[in-house]
Design an enzyme around this catalytic site. Sequence first.
Site, short mmCIF file in Angstrom:
data_model
loop_
_atom_site.label_atom_id
_atom_site.label_comp_id
_atom_site.label_asym_id
_atom_site.label_seq_id
_atom_site.Cartn_x
_atom_site.Cartn_y
_atom_site.Cartn_z
N TRP A 213 0.94 -1.32 -0.15
CA TRP A 213 -0.12 0.05 0.18
C TRP A 213 0.59 1.46 0.12
CZ3 TRP A 213 -4.47 -0.62 -1.79
CH2 TRP A 213 -5.23 -1.84 -1.61
N ASP B 193 -0.97 7.23 6.48
CA ASP B 193 -2.14 6.39 6.13
C ASP B 193 -2.18 5.72 7.21
OD1 ASP B 193 -3.68 4.36 5.48
OD2 ASP B 193 -2.72 3.87 3.53
N LYS C 63 -12.10 -0.69 8.11
CA LYS C 63 -11.41 -1.77 8.88
C LYS C 63 -11.61 -1.51 10.59
CE LYS C 63 -7.79 -1.60 5.70
NZ LYS C 63 -7.81 -3.09 5.12
#
Length: 355
Positions: A101, A169, A193
Site C-alpha cells: 500500500w 495512511d 477496517k
Amino acid sequence: MTTVYNFSAGPATLPPPVLAQIQAELLDYHGSGMSVMELSHRSALFGEILQEAEGRLRQLMTIPDHYAVLFLQGGASLQFSMVPLNLAGQQTAYYYDTGIWSAKAIQAAQKVANVHILASSKEQHYHQLPHFQPAPTEGAYLHITTNNTIVGTMYTELPDHGSLPLVADMSSNILSVDYPVSEFGLIYAGAQKNLGAAGVTIVIVDKNLLPEKEGAIPMLDYRLQAQQPSLYNTPPTFGIYVVNLMLAWVQAQGGIPAMTQACQRKAGKLYHYLDHSPLFSAYVRQNRSLTNIPFTTGSQKLDDTFIQEAAAAGFMNLKGHRTVGGMRASLYNAFPEAGVDALLTFMARFEEVNQ
C-alpha cells in the site's frame, strides 16, 4: 448453528451492538419516518450525525482545534493522489516504502509530484520496517503507512520527520494505537477496517498546511472540502452514520487506551501460539502489527487445507493476501477476543492431525 468469526482485512467485522442499532433504526430514524439512508445531507437530522461523528473523533484522538476533520469518499487510494496534489507543490515529497500500500501511494504521488523514497524494506519482502533515516531539512512532507495490512508490520514509534509535516495512511490501525495527532500534518484512513462500513474516508489535516489558493480540481481540494465541512457534494451519509455509531461504541469501551490493550491481548495470544508451534509460524518477527497477523504452515497444500477446514468450522476470511499467501488473521477493534481463543483451539486440533 456454527458461530462465525470474520477475520477479513476489510470490510471487517462490526460490533453486534452497532449492527443491532443499525437494524433498529434502519426503517425509521429517530421518528422521522425515513431511513437514515433517505435523509437529506442538508437536513438537521443528518447535520447532528455529522457533528456527533466529528466531535467523538476529536475527543477520542484529542484532535487540536486547528485541524480540520473531513469525511470524504474514494477510499485511502484516492488520498494517495490528493495528498501530493494539495501538499507537494514544487517541493520534494518523501516516502517510507514498507509494503504494497505504501508502494501504491508512491506510484500515485509520482504522477503529480517529485517523490523521493527515503528508505525501503522491499528487499526484505517487507517483513520488517526499514531503518529510520535522518529527516531531510527541506521538502513538502514525509509519508508513512502506520500499519501494513498485507505483511503485518506496524510503527510502534514514529520516524524523525524534523520540520517536515508527517503524513500517515492510518487505515488499518487508527483507534488501535494512540498516535499523537499533533505529530502529524495529515492523517487519512479508510473506514472499513476500524471505523465502520466501506465508503467513508477520514482525513484529519492541519489547516495551516492547506493551500492558499483553490486547487484545479474542486473535489480533490482539501481547502474547499474544509470550507464546506464534508458537504461540498453529497457525502456518504449512511457510512458516516455507521462511523458515528462505531465511535460511540469505542467511547463506551474506554476509548483508544482500552482498544490498544484489547488488541495487545488478542495479538499476543496468537503470536505466542505461532512462536511455539511446531507447525504454524508467523512471517514477521519484529515491528509486529497488532491488527493484521499473517502466518503459514510452510506448505501451500497444507495452508489450503487449513483455510478450507477453518471456513467449514466458521473461521471466515483467513486466506492471506495473494502476494503473500498463507493465512492472515485481522484482529481489528471490533473483533472479539473469544474469536482468537476459538481459533487457537482449532489450530491446536489441526496441528495434532497434520504435524
